[in-house]
Design a protein around this motif. Sequence first.
Motif, PDB file in Angstrom:
ATOM      1  N   LEU A 895       0.827  -1.212   0.000  1.00  0.00           N
ATOM      2  CA  LEU A 895       0.000   0.000   0.000  1.00  0.00           C
ATOM      3  C   LEU A 895       0.866   1.269   0.000  1.00  0.00           C
ATOM      4  O   LEU A 895       0.579   2.239  -0.694  1.00  0.00           O
ATOM      5  CB  LEU A 895      -0.933  -0.005   1.219  1.00  0.00           C
ATOM      6  CG  LEU A 895      -2.080  -1.027   1.177  1.00  0.00           C
ATOM      7  CD1 LEU A 895      -2.772  -1.125   2.523  1.00  0.00           C
ATOM      8  CD2 LEU A 895      -3.095  -0.685   0.083  1.00  0.00           C
ATOM      9  N   SER A 896       1.958   1.233   0.796  1.00  0.00           N
ATOM     10  CA  SER A 896       2.825   2.418   0.844  1.00  0.00           C
ATOM     11  C   SER A 896       3.534   2.629  -0.495  1.00  0.00           C
ATOM     12  O   SER A 896       3.774   3.775  -0.909  1.00  0.00           O
ATOM     13  CB  SER A 896       3.845   2.281   1.976  1.00  0.00           C
ATOM     14  OG  SER A 896       4.717   1.196   1.743  1.00  0.00           O
ATOM     15  N   ASP A 897       3.862   1.531  -1.170  1.00  0.00           N
ATOM     16  CA  ASP A 897       4.490   1.629  -2.493  1.00  0.00           C
ATOM     17  C   ASP A 897       3.528   2.274  -3.490  1.00  0.00           C
ATOM     18  O   ASP A 897       3.902   3.151  -4.286  1.00  0.00           O
ATOM     19  CB  ASP A 897       4.907   0.230  -2.958  1.00  0.00           C
ATOM     20  CG  ASP A 897       5.878   0.280  -4.128  1.00  0.00           C
ATOM     21  OD1 ASP A 897       6.302   1.388  -4.516  1.00  0.00           O
ATOM     22  OD2 ASP A 897       6.217  -0.807  -4.663  1.00  0.00           O
ATOM     23  N   ALA A 935      -5.683   3.877   4.955  1.00  0.00           N
ATOM     24  CA  ALA A 935      -5.614   2.401   4.890  1.00  0.00           C
ATOM     25  C   ALA A 935      -4.183   1.917   5.096  1.00  0.00           C
ATOM     26  O   ALA A 935      -3.945   0.897   5.766  1.00  0.00           O
ATOM     27  CB  ALA A 935      -6.143   1.919   3.533  1.00  0.00           C
ATOM     28  N   THR A 936      -3.214   2.687   4.564  1.00  0.00           N
ATOM     29  CA  THR A 936      -1.807   2.283   4.692  1.00  0.00           C
ATOM     30  C   THR A 936      -1.360   2.393   6.144  1.00  0.00           C
ATOM     31  O   THR A 936      -0.706   1.491   6.688  1.00  0.00           O
ATOM     32  CB  THR A 936      -0.926   3.164   3.781  1.00  0.00           C
ATOM     33  OG1 THR A 936      -1.443   3.145   2.460  1.00  0.00           O
ATOM     34  CG2 THR A 936       0.506   2.656   3.771  1.00  0.00           C
ATOM     35  N   ILE A 937      -1.703   3.532   6.807  1.00  0.00           N
ATOM     36  CA  ILE A 937      -1.341   3.704   8.224  1.00  0.00           C
ATOM     37  C   ILE A 937      -1.975   2.612   9.068  1.00  0.00           C
ATOM     38  O   ILE A 937      -1.321   1.998   9.934  1.00  0.00           O
ATOM     39  CB  ILE A 937      -1.771   5.113   8.706  1.00  0.00           C
ATOM     40  CG1 ILE A 937      -0.884   6.181   8.032  1.00  0.00           C
ATOM     41  CG2 ILE A 937      -1.688   5.221  10.232  1.00  0.00           C
ATOM     42  CD1 ILE A 937      -1.349   7.621   8.265  1.00  0.00           C
ATOM     43  N   LYS A 965      10.048   2.646   8.093  1.00  0.00           N
ATOM     44  CA  LYS A 965       9.232   2.817   6.881  1.00  0.00           C
ATOM     45  C   LYS A 965       7.829   3.283   7.239  1.00  0.00           C
ATOM     46  O   LYS A 965       7.225   4.100   6.534  1.00  0.00           O
ATOM     47  CB  LYS A 965       9.162   1.494   6.102  1.00  0.00           C
ATOM     48  CG  LYS A 965      10.470   1.125   5.408  1.00  0.00           C
ATOM     49  CD  LYS A 965      10.297  -0.152   4.603  1.00  0.00           C
ATOM     50  CE  LYS A 965      11.597  -0.535   3.923  1.00  0.00           C
ATOM     51  NZ  LYS A 965      11.474  -1.786   3.154  1.00  0.00           N
ATOM     52  N   ALA A 966       7.294   2.739   8.350  1.00  0.00           N
ATOM     53  CA  ALA A 966       5.960   3.149   8.806  1.00  0.00           C
ATOM     54  C   ALA A 966       5.943   4.652   9.118  1.00  0.00           C
ATOM     55  O   ALA A 966       4.994   5.371   8.799  1.00  0.00           O
ATOM     56  CB  ALA A 966       5.565   2.329  10.039  1.00  0.00           C
ATOM     57  N   LEU A 972       3.263  11.505   5.989  1.00  0.00           N
ATOM     58  CA  LEU A 972       2.561  12.055   4.829  1.00  0.00           C
ATOM     59  C   LEU A 972       1.255  12.735   5.256  1.00  0.00           C
ATOM     60  O   LEU A 972       0.702  13.552   4.522  1.00  0.00           O
ATOM     61  CB  LEU A 972       2.261  10.940   3.803  1.00  0.00           C
ATOM     62  CG  LEU A 972       3.478  10.359   3.064  1.00  0.00           C
ATOM     63  CD1 LEU A 972       3.047   9.180   2.206  1.00  0.00           C
ATOM     64  CD2 LEU A 972       4.141  11.428   2.185  1.00  0.00           C
ATOM     65  N   ALA A 973       0.739  12.379   6.436  1.00  0.00           N
ATOM     66  CA  ALA A 973      -0.496  13.014   6.967  1.00  0.00           C
ATOM     67  C   ALA A 973      -0.118  14.311   7.687  1.00  0.00           C
ATOM     68  O   ALA A 973       1.001  14.470   8.185  1.00  0.00           O
ATOM     69  CB  ALA A 973      -1.202  12.059   7.913  1.00  0.00           C
TER      70      ALA A 973
END
Length: 1006
Positions: A895-897, A935-937, A965-966, A972-973
């Motif tokens: 998802l992060s990719d 969703a990624t978080i 990486k998390a 990003l938020a």
Amino acid sequence: MVLLDLQTLAMGFKDRFWLGFHLSGTVTEPATATEPEMTYKVAISFDRCKITSVTCGCGNKDIFYCAHVVALSLYRIRKPDQVKLRLPISETLFQMNRDQLQKFVQYLITAHHTEVLPTAQKLADEILSSNSEINQVHGAPDPTAGASIDDENCWHLDEEQVREQVKLFLSQGGYYGSGKQLNSMFAKVREMLRMRDSNGARMLTLITEQFMADPRLSLWRQQGTGITEKCRQLWDELGALWVCVVLNPHCKLEEKSCWLRQLRKWGEMDVCPLEDGNYGNELPNITNALTQSSSHSQDSLARPRRTVFTRAIEGCDLHWQDSHLQRIISSDFYMSPSYQREGESLLFNSQGQPLWLEHVPTACARVDALRSHGYPREALRLTVAIINTLRLQQQRQLEIYKHQKKELLQRGATTITNLEGWVGHPLNPIGCLFLTLTEACRLEEENCLEISDTGDSKPPVYQHVPVATGSQDSGESYLSLALEVALMGMGQQRVMPEGLYAQDKVCRNEEQIIARLQDLELDPVLVQTLRKQCILLLEGGPFSGLGEVIHRESVPMHTFAKYLFSALLPHDADLAYKLALRAMRLPVLETTAPSGDVTHPHHLVSVVPSRYPRWFTLGHLESQQCELASTMLTAAKGDMLRLRTVLEAIQKNIHSSSLIFKLAQDAFKIATPADSNSDTTLLNVALELGLQVMRMTLSTLNWRRREMVRWLVTCATEVGVRALVSILQSWYSLFTPTEATSIVAATVMSHNTILRLSLDYPQREELASCARTLALQCAMKDPQNCALSALTLCEKDHIAFETAYQIVIDAASTGMTYTQLFTIARYMEHRGYPLRAFKLASLAMTHLNLAYNQDTHPAINDVLWACALSHSLGKNELAAIIPLVVKSVHCATVLSDILRRCTMTAPGLAGIPGRRNSGKLMSTDKAPLRQLLDATISAYINTTHSRLTHISPRHYGEFIEFLSKARETFLLAQDGHIQFAQFIDNLKQIYKGKKKLMLLVRERFG
């Protein structure tokens, strides 16, 4: 038999003495490049034309005489004047007076005082003692005087060497040519018997003792495994030789009694091999009459135990005193008086020729015994009487069949009339008669026994020798009788014996007889014999393996019929085909038609082959059936009527798809020679056989199926465009949908096929239309495996392509997997249909489910491609696919990719006509990326807790990198740093027991 060329050996001879019955000499063997000159002293004793003992200084240990003994013997034979004959030494001593005798003894002692002085003194002491044993015997021994007239005399045989040689060869277990050596020893025994040398039985006894002492026998018995085939054949020859020995027409009763005791002793031993290798008694007693009982069906455990020596033991009960038999073998002119030739007779036929009514293999064993013991004329006379008996029997069987024919044909089955087959029989009756007859006709040309450069001996040359008979000008030759009896024996209908070895022996014996038949050059006389016997075999009913009705388990005639077909074809093609077509059947794999079917009373319906465990050689038999069919196909090339008949026989009788495929390939190869035009008739047969193979293997697993399908398309291409159209239109009965689209239609539509057939435009369009129709039908039937092939085949026709695409869409929600849908979606993008590709990719996403730990799943590349496609199409498509991604993908790294890729470039770069794109990068704070970020978080949080549940210290470092990486995603938020700090605090509180790990977390993240 040892043959020596004295000039080649170039041996020298001196000190040659022929003293009474004693020959001695010194043999010099000249020097060679590697060996110096050697001299050997040789002594030979003989008695009544037989060498009774030999000694040689070479020390050679062998069952045959050494070269030096043979050389001295041949020197004496060829140059008798060079070897002076002297009286026995006792006669010479008798002529001497006392002084001469004393001088003789003293000179002898002086010449050899180191060797004989102790012996001379001992003898002198004994002679001077009046009570000594030497003085109790009248006279003195003389080694040069020979034996008494009443004494037994036999050729010298080194018994110890025979034992050692056999023991050595058996210990090698069939390797290093030991089997060949043992067969050579058996041949030596036969040679001895033929020369009427009493050592023959003696040597065979020595060989047998070593065979019975073979340690492998008890091992095989304990393990319950059969004797190896090579060893089994040696045992068979051993048993056959003993039958020959006990049937010696001039042996003494005490000799036979001695042999019988020995044979019974061997036969009673537990390790003694059984006659058939598997069961007890499948064949009748050697002394039984020809009529058979129904004992074949009895349980094998209830049968008497029959060993390899049983037939020889039974042979001891046979005698030669029958006056009729004696007259048969003693005269060529033994006939019944002409006035007695009316009516039935058990002794003579209607021409007055003598008959010999005895169990056929037993009668043939007598022939073998006569031939083996050096009575070739007598063996020939008995052979002719046996053949006349078989002819009469054949004639009576034909008469019986004529009365039963209607009933048998209606019933469509028959009982076996011969439980005991002559081919593969332990006594080899047919082979024995054939050899006896052909040996009488063999033309011994000069150098005919020379070995060719390739190491193969030249085939024998035969001539016609008239049969010696009392009747006027019979016109028969021993050669024509040999052919006739071989055909009668091979054509006999007989039950398949029990057990692997017995069945294998039937095949081997048949091949051996056929190999000998092929040595015969078929002149007009032999062709006439061949035609006559073939007609009789076809008309022979249940007594013939080629009759109209045979038993389900009778031995097939394919190998025999193949020989007959090839031999008859140049002389009588109609008869050749009739016979070969009749022989094509294999009833054990068939079932009779229902009893109500009166239109075809003996028609046989093919069934799925049931592999009978009793028929161990079934695979070989089926391959021979295939060989027969292939031979007929080759011969019928260009003759449509015959080819059609052969094709029908193949379709009716051959039940193995792999064998029919082989026939199809053979026919195709013959029909398409490299140096000339194709044969259309045979090509069509190849195609029909190929089509049958397709139908047979359509619903069954076959590892050669793809090869078969490709071959069929090649064959149809060679036949022409109509054949290709036909297989495309009837694909559903020949191919699976996958085969039809990916192999058949694809090959038909290839550039190479169009070039090969030189098609014009209408023909190309017809083929293309058929291929598209096939593609759509296959896609409807199996969309999962055929949709992509259908789209490819329909590319050049808009309506067909649209139809194929709609089939995919309809099937997407039910039967298709995400892998198949992604593959078709990528194909659509490649062909320039991005929106259709997007739709299919969206449908594929609904079937996908990626768990939190599936970060190496093969579908990840497809998900990344689908998101990239959506992003390139524009914000609307991306907004449509992100909810699907969020629902299907739970792996945080994936998802992060996706999130990272979507934020790097502006959406809508594919440039869809009629759309306007802002060209601005998308924000993660707004839809649709906000949903993806959340969703990624969430996925990172869930994955972290899942990993911490079962984490081990060796994975701590990897876990800290995962949290790093998390953090990148959290940041990003807008309030990402606060969320991440709270997340870390929660981890410290919940997992405070994992002190070392939490220490690492504090060091990295505070």
